[in-house]
Design a protein around this motif. Structure first.
Motif, PDB file in Angstrom:
ATOM      1  N   VAL A   2      19.346 115.456 100.897  1.00  0.00           N
ATOM      2  CA  VAL A   2      20.441 116.221  99.998  1.00  0.00           C
ATOM      3  C   VAL A   2      19.946 117.907  99.918  1.00  0.00           C
ATOM      4  CG1 VAL A   2      21.772 115.908  98.469  1.00  0.00           C
ATOM      5  CG2 VAL A   2      21.561 114.153  99.325  1.00  0.00           C
ATOM      6  N   ILE A   3      20.760 118.823  99.777  1.00  0.00           N
ATOM      7  CA  ILE A   3      20.649 119.985  99.431  1.00  0.00           C
ATOM      8  C   ILE A   3      21.642 120.486  98.203  1.00  0.00           C
ATOM      9  CG2 ILE A   3      20.284 122.084  99.673  1.00  0.00           C
ATOM     10  CD1 ILE A   3      18.552 120.456 100.975  1.00  0.00           C
ATOM     11  N   PRO A   4      21.463 120.236  97.092  1.00  0.00           N
ATOM     12  CA  PRO A   4      22.180 121.350  95.807  1.00  0.00           C
ATOM     13  C   PRO A   4      22.520 121.975  95.483  1.00  0.00           C
ATOM     14  CG  PRO A   4      20.335 119.661  94.751  1.00  0.00           C
ATOM     15  CD  PRO A   4      20.053 119.579  96.498  1.00  0.00           C
ATOM     16  N   HIS A   5      23.454 121.958  95.098  1.00  0.00           N
ATOM     17  CA  HIS A   5      24.168 123.225  94.145  1.00  0.00           C
ATOM     18  C   HIS A   5      23.698 123.783  92.833  1.00  0.00           C
ATOM     19  CE1 HIS A   5      25.437 123.155  99.041  1.00  0.00           C
ATOM     20  NE2 HIS A   5      24.923 124.201  99.166  1.00  0.00           N
ATOM     21  N   TYR A   6      23.363 122.788  92.122  1.00  0.00           N
ATOM     22  CA  TYR A   6      23.161 123.325  90.776  1.00  0.00           C
ATOM     23  C   TYR A   6      21.797 122.592  90.944  1.00  0.00           C
ATOM     24  CZ  TYR A   6      23.450 118.111  90.837  1.00  0.00           C
ATOM     25  OH  TYR A   6      22.824 116.744  90.933  1.00  0.00           O
ATOM     26  N   ASP A   7      20.925 123.105  89.526  1.00  0.00           N
ATOM     27  CA  ASP A   7      20.015 122.668  89.004  1.00  0.00           C
ATOM     28  C   ASP A   7      20.086 121.581  88.717  1.00  0.00           C
ATOM     29  OD1 ASP A   7      17.487 122.370  87.908  1.00  0.00           O
ATOM     30  OD2 ASP A   7      17.642 124.191  86.407  1.00  0.00           O
ATOM     31  N   ALA A   8      18.888 120.485  89.083  1.00  0.00           N
ATOM     32  CA  ALA A   8      19.039 118.912  89.820  1.00  0.00           C
ATOM     33  C   ALA A   8      17.479 118.541  89.431  1.00  0.00           C
ATOM     34  CB  ALA A   8      19.963 118.655  90.993  1.00  0.00           C
ATOM     35  N   ALA A   9      16.812 119.439  88.977  1.00  0.00           N
ATOM     36  CA  ALA A   9      15.639 119.122  88.856  1.00  0.00           C
ATOM     37  C   ALA A   9      15.505 117.750  87.602  1.00  0.00           C
ATOM     38  CB  ALA A   9      14.433 120.456  88.125  1.00  0.00           C
ATOM     39  N   PRO A  10      14.455 116.489  87.621  1.00  0.00           N
ATOM     40  CA  PRO A  10      13.972 116.542  88.638  1.00  0.00           C
ATOM     41  C   PRO A  10      14.409 115.620  90.194  1.00  0.00           C
ATOM     42  CG  PRO A  10      13.377 114.887  87.014  1.00  0.00           C
ATOM     43  CD  PRO A  10      14.899 115.463  86.259  1.00  0.00           C
ATOM     44  N   ARG A  11      15.218 115.943  89.869  1.00  0.00           N
ATOM     45  CA  ARG A  11      15.192 115.480  91.133  1.00  0.00           C
ATOM     46  C   ARG A  11      15.543 116.230  92.135  1.00  0.00           C
ATOM     47  NH1 ARG A  11      20.548 113.869  91.285  1.00  0.00           N
ATOM     48  NH2 ARG A  11      21.438 115.028  89.780  1.00  0.00           N
ATOM     49  N   HIS A  12      15.995 115.438  93.363  1.00  0.00           N
ATOM     50  CA  HIS A  12      15.745 116.387  94.859  1.00  0.00           C
ATOM     51  C   HIS A  12      14.512 116.874  94.742  1.00  0.00           C
ATOM     52  CE1 HIS A  12      20.602 114.392  95.795  1.00  0.00           C
ATOM     53  NE2 HIS A  12      20.161 114.573  94.294  1.00  0.00           N
ATOM     54  N   ASP A  13      14.003 116.749  94.770  1.00  0.00           N
ATOM     55  CA  ASP A  13      12.824 117.441  94.828  1.00  0.00           C
ATOM     56  C   ASP A  13      11.897 117.104  96.012  1.00  0.00           C
ATOM     57  OD1 ASP A  13      11.353 115.055  94.887  1.00  0.00           O
ATOM     58  OD2 ASP A  13      11.021 115.008  93.225  1.00  0.00           O
ATOM     59  N   ASP A  14      12.804 116.965  97.407  1.00  0.00           N
ATOM     60  CA  ASP A  14      11.915 117.016  98.635  1.00  0.00           C
ATOM     61  C   ASP A  14      11.515 118.301  98.692  1.00  0.00           C
ATOM     62  OD1 ASP A  14      13.330 114.918 100.691  1.00  0.00           O
ATOM     63  OD2 ASP A  14      14.794 115.766  98.805  1.00  0.00           O
ATOM     64  N   GLU A  15       9.925 118.573  99.613  1.00  0.00           N
ATOM     65  CA  GLU A  15       9.400 119.824  99.682  1.00  0.00           C
ATOM     66  C   GLU A  15       9.804 120.406 101.061  1.00  0.00           C
ATOM     67  OE1 GLU A  15       4.976 121.526 100.433  1.00  0.00           O
ATOM     68  OE2 GLU A  15       5.569 119.167 100.052  1.00  0.00           O
ATOM     69  N   ILE A  16       9.622 121.408 100.370  1.00  0.00           N
ATOM     70  CA  ILE A  16      10.323 122.595 101.430  1.00  0.00           C
ATOM     71  C   ILE A  16       9.055 122.776 102.616  1.00  0.00           C
ATOM     72  CG2 ILE A  16      11.268 125.066 101.818  1.00  0.00           C
ATOM     73  CD1 ILE A  16      12.793 125.005  99.988  1.00  0.00           C
ATOM     74  N   VAL A  17       9.447 122.490 103.715  1.00  0.00           N
ATOM     75  CA  VAL A  17       8.219 122.881 104.842  1.00  0.00           C
ATOM     76  C   VAL A  17       9.219 122.962 106.295  1.00  0.00           C
ATOM     77  CG1 VAL A  17       6.959 120.930 103.700  1.00  0.00           C
ATOM     78  CG2 VAL A  17       8.284 120.043 105.641  1.00  0.00           C
ATOM     79  N   PRO A  18       7.945 124.495 106.352  1.00  0.00           N
ATOM     80  CA  PRO A  18       7.872 124.422 108.090  1.00  0.00           C
ATOM     81  C   PRO A  18       8.264 123.642 108.874  1.00  0.00           C
ATOM     82  CG  PRO A  18       6.316 125.858 107.342  1.00  0.00           C
ATOM     83  CD  PRO A  18       6.437 124.797 106.033  1.00  0.00           C
ATOM     84  N   GLY A  19      10.078 124.297 109.655  1.00  0.00           N
ATOM     85  CA  GLY A  19      10.164 124.049 110.773  1.00  0.00           C
ATOM     86  C   GLY A  19      11.619 122.529 109.663  1.00  0.00           C
ATOM     87  N   MET A  20      11.942 122.716 108.634  1.00  0.00           N
ATOM     88  CA  MET A  20      13.328 121.848 107.998  1.00  0.00           C
ATOM     89  C   MET A  20      14.036 122.877 108.809  1.00  0.00           C
ATOM     90  SD  MET A  20      11.787 120.706 104.770  1.00  0.00           S
ATOM     91  CE  MET A  20      13.471 119.936 104.623  1.00  0.00           C
TER      92      MET A  20
END
Length: 293
Positions: free
Chosen positions: A223-241
């Protein structure tokens, strides 16, 4: 909320358009639900190159459909144009036959056409586009086992209702969100950037519909939220995603409701919506857009 637009209503939906048997279908076509994706959102260089090809076809299809957004055209005609373009490139229109929620019919068309207060998932039908209408076209191509997904917003004819600021803010919010997708950050940073930019201009970002992981799966579960969802949706962005960034920016309230067709989502106050979407891959140096014509 007064907008100067007459509310959208359901039109007549034409029969399913055929797809040659020689064009491979996604796994979910003809099924009640799509298979659960468990292989993650980091893809090999070879898979990313295939997504790039699918993304290019989707972007070219969006460009072609956009050229025909004008007063007097029906959204069904726009669907025909997108459908035929994708087939002409030996690809499959990913939304065609995509399963609905439990007990609801699959999506019947090759693209989503969401006009004015329709936030997303509008079904192309006999609706006639009017001068000044804000038309969102969301179109995805499935090619060589992967999907490329994108969306754009077009104003039909003259901007008689002053929607251009909303459209440009949505476009810029999308690109700012993409630029924020840097390795090591949480995906919720993307939404924080988008929401703050929209709010600066007096607009809201829709919370109920998000970006998603994409590639071999149309929707991977990320899930890629389009609002400030912190601390939820905290998957780390990594190369190759690989995932989409696709904010829906609203001139009024982002509160929404769904029509009884099981797909069409509209703002409750009738306020206008603009949306842009790209499929991106994260590299060591930052994000790269894959949906380029």
């Amino acid at each position: 909320m007064a907008t100067g637009y007459a509310p959208q209503t359901k039109g007549a939906v034409s029969p399913l358009r055929p797809v040659p048997s020689s064009i491979p279908r996604p796994e979910y076509v003809g099924k009640a639900a799509s298979a659960r994706w468990t292989a993650g959102d980091v893809h090999s260089p070879e898979t990313i190159e295939r997504i790039r090809v699918a993304g290019r076809i989707a972007a070219q299809a969006l460009e072609e459909v956009g050229r025909h957004v004008a007063p007097g055209v029906t959204t069904d005609e726009l669907d025909r144009i997108g459908h035929e373009f994708i087939l002409d490139h030996d690809a499959y229109p990913s939304t065609l036959g995509y399963p609905g929620a439990a007990g609801r019919p699959p999506f019947p068309k090759a693209l989503c056409s969401s006009v004015n207060e329709v936030i997303c998932h509008g079904i192309p039908d006999s609706t006639v586009v009017r001068d000044g209408d804000v038309v969102k076209i969301d179109i995805t191509a499935f090619k060589d086992g992967v999907h490329g997904d994108n969306c754009g917003t077009f104003i039909a004819g003259e901007d008689v209702h002053g929607a251009s600021e909303l459209v440009e803010v949505a476009r810029e919010a999308t690109m700012r969100g993409i630029k924020a997708a840097l390795p090591g950050r949480a995906v919720n940073v993307i939404g924080r950037v988008i929401e703050k930019y929209a709010a600066r201009h007096g607009f809201e970002s829709v919370r109920d519909y998000t970006g998603h992981g994409v590639g071999p799966a149309f929707h991977s579960g990320l899930v890629i939220p389009h609002y400030d969802a912190a601390p939820r949706h905290d998957d780390e962005i990594v190369p190759g995603m690989v995932f989409t960034v696709e904010p829906m920016i609203v001139a009024g309230s982002q509160e929404n409701e769904e029509w009884d067709d099981g797909w069409t989502v509209v703002t409750r106050d009738g306020s206008l919506v603009a949306q842009f979407e790209h499929t991106i891959v994260v590299t060591e140096d930052g994000p790269e857009v894959l949906t380029i014509p």
